[in-house]
Design an enzyme around this catalytic site. Structure first.
Site, mmCIF file in Angstrom:
data_model
loop_
_atom_site.group_PDB
_atom_site.id
_atom_site.type_symbol
_atom_site.label_atom_id
_atom_site.label_comp_id
_atom_site.label_asym_id
_atom_site.label_seq_id
_atom_site.Cartn_x
_atom_site.Cartn_y
_atom_site.Cartn_z
ATOM 1 C CB VAL B 106 5.451 -10.142 3.919
ATOM 2 C CG1 VAL B 106 5.157 -10.600 2.380
ATOM 3 C CG2 VAL B 106 5.047 -11.250 4.674
ATOM 4 C CB CYS B 107 6.573 -4.482 3.274
ATOM 5 S SG CYS B 107 4.791 -4.924 3.579
#
Lengths: 245, 214
Positions: B106-107
């Site tokens: 996600v990052c």
């Protein structure tokens, strides 16, 4: 850390699967098989023997169980492989607000539509994300690919091109469209619903679908594409649509 | 064999059988691939992304409130500079983007989005500071995969997570929660958002808050 970290292979969707179905299948299959045999011996055999005492069936109890279990497990494995190779494409998309895009896809009315409703012989889909650096870098090339498709002779098969933003909201899709002056229709898949259905592919990813003899869409291409070379990529797609092998 | 022992053995057999059933069900689940996670993931990071699985959505408690003066800090950036929040006072609005960890799905799909939305931030006279508890070399290698970022990426590695802790976004596992803070030109906090660590915040939330800035 609540969960141990695990290495994610190149294509982590199929990678996780392949970790089960390719590298360790025999071990898991054997364990399952032995467990089921033991279970049958402990739970089913005593009850079965009271019913079939002294009969022919009882003598072959283990053999029957073995065959049935083997068949069941084989079917399970086979089904798993089929579902991996042929991800479901039975999803619907919100109908585009733009009349130009509605007309382009041959949609008359309704709030949503399925891929089957698109009036085209071939449908090319790009799975992208506005947060994906490659999708950003290749946006101009994808526009070129779209122009090339638009420029194909009209007597040839009708090809329609569209994009689905995996995990992108309608707002993000609209930003991406404006940022890169994208003319083909883009659709939001904010909750990854479609992304899951098509096998959680990494972005960018391209799907090529064509109408078969029954008039249904069938997949002839699924892969990362070759956006840096739009002309060559289009030729590959056209070739594959005629001969998927 | 005594009836008690026979009863005990039967119970043991039953327990063993139940255990086997659970094990079989687990194996079947694995085989059908139902345990796979759902993330888009760009091809840009190759096979260098680690999947931490689904994490506890939020594991921290904010120590700052909207209207407070934002805690000042000075952190090293991957550019080699040392960035102080105070330096922007009276000049720019600042958006702090705390992310949990480099090289995670996600990052890796968050800052590349801010990288193509520079005009939105520019329109609202705002700069972005990306903050992670990872060290400089890690952040340098990771953000290099995103292309050239227009905003500074700061390392809150040492003292570990000190700035994250002061804002109340440091998790018990040493990572930061996925948080956004908007600080106006007077240094006052105008917006604080700690979202589910497993989900990227929608760009619309940011744009909506930028439009509300004084």
């Amino acid at each position: 850390m609540p969960r141990p970290w695990r290495m994610v292979p190149e294509n982590y969707r199929s990678g996780i699967r392949s970790g089960v179905s390719k590298t360790k299948p025999l071990r898991i299959f054997f364990l399952q098989f032995m467990d089921l045999i033991k279970l049958a011996d402990i739970v089913i055999k005593p009850k079965f023997s009271s019913i079939c005492k002294g009969k022919f069936t009882m003598r072959y109890f283990n053999l029957i169980c073995l065959s049935l279990l083997f068949l069941t497990l084989c079917c399970g494995q086979a089904l798993g492989q089929v579902s991996e190779a042929e991800p479901a494409l039975d999803f619907s998309l919100s109908a585009p607000e733009s009349d130009v895009h509605r007309q382009y896809l041959g949609l008359l009315s309704g709030d949503s539509f399925s891929l089957e409703q698109i009036k085209a012989d071939i449908v090319i889909i790009e799975i992208f994300s506005m947060y994906c650096p490659i999708c950003q870098r290749e946006a101009a090339n994808i526009n070129t690919l779209f122009s090339l498709i638009q420029g194909l002779p009209s007597q040839d098969k009708t090809i329609r091109f569209l994009g689905i933003g995996a995990g992108n909201s309608a707002f993000e899709i609209e930003f991406f469209r404006k940022k890169y002056a994208i003319e083909f229709p883009l659709f939001s898949d904010s909750d990854f619903v479609i992304h899951k259905k098509i096998g959680e592919v990494r972005t960018p990813h391209f799907l090529g679908l064509k109408r078969n003899d029954k008039g249904n869409l069938e997949k002839f291409y699924s892969g990362p594409g070759d956006a840096p070379h739009p002309q060559a990529f289009l030729e590959t797609l056209l070739k594959r649509s005629k001969d998927p092998s | 064999m005594s009836p008690g022992l026979r009863w005990g053995l039967k119970k043991l057999e039953y327990k063993t059988a139940m255990f086997k059933i659970y094990r079989i069900l687990l194996c079947l689940l694995l085989l059908t691939g139902l345990t796979a996670t759902a993330m888009a993931g760009s091809r840009g990071f190759g096979n260098r992304i680690f999947d931490p699985g689904k994490l506890l959505p939020v594991d921290s408690h904010l120590t700052v409130q909207v209207g407070d003066m934002a805690p000042d800090f000075e952190l090293p950036a991957i550019s080699g500079k040392s960035i102080s929040l105070k330096a922007f006072r009276g000049k720019k609005n600042v958006m702090l983007s705390f992310i949990p960890a480099a090289w995670t799905p996600v990052c890796s799909d968050q800052w590349p989005g801010y990288n193509i939305t520079q005009e939105i931030f520019k329109k609202h006279d705002t700069i972005v500071l990306g903050i992670s508890v990872d060290n400089i070399p890690t952040l340098f290698a990771w953000t290099g995969e995103m292309g050239e970022l227009w905003f500074d990426v700061l390392s809150d590695f040492w003292p570990h997570g000190d700035v994250s802790r002061r804002y109340g976004v440091l998790r018990s596992d040493g990572m930061a929660d996925r948080a956004l803070f908007l600080i106006d030109k007077t240094g006052r906090l105008q917006f604080a958002h700690v979202g589910d660590i497993n989900v990227r915040p929608d760009l619309q939330i940011i744009v909506h808050e930028l439009e509300k800035l004084p």
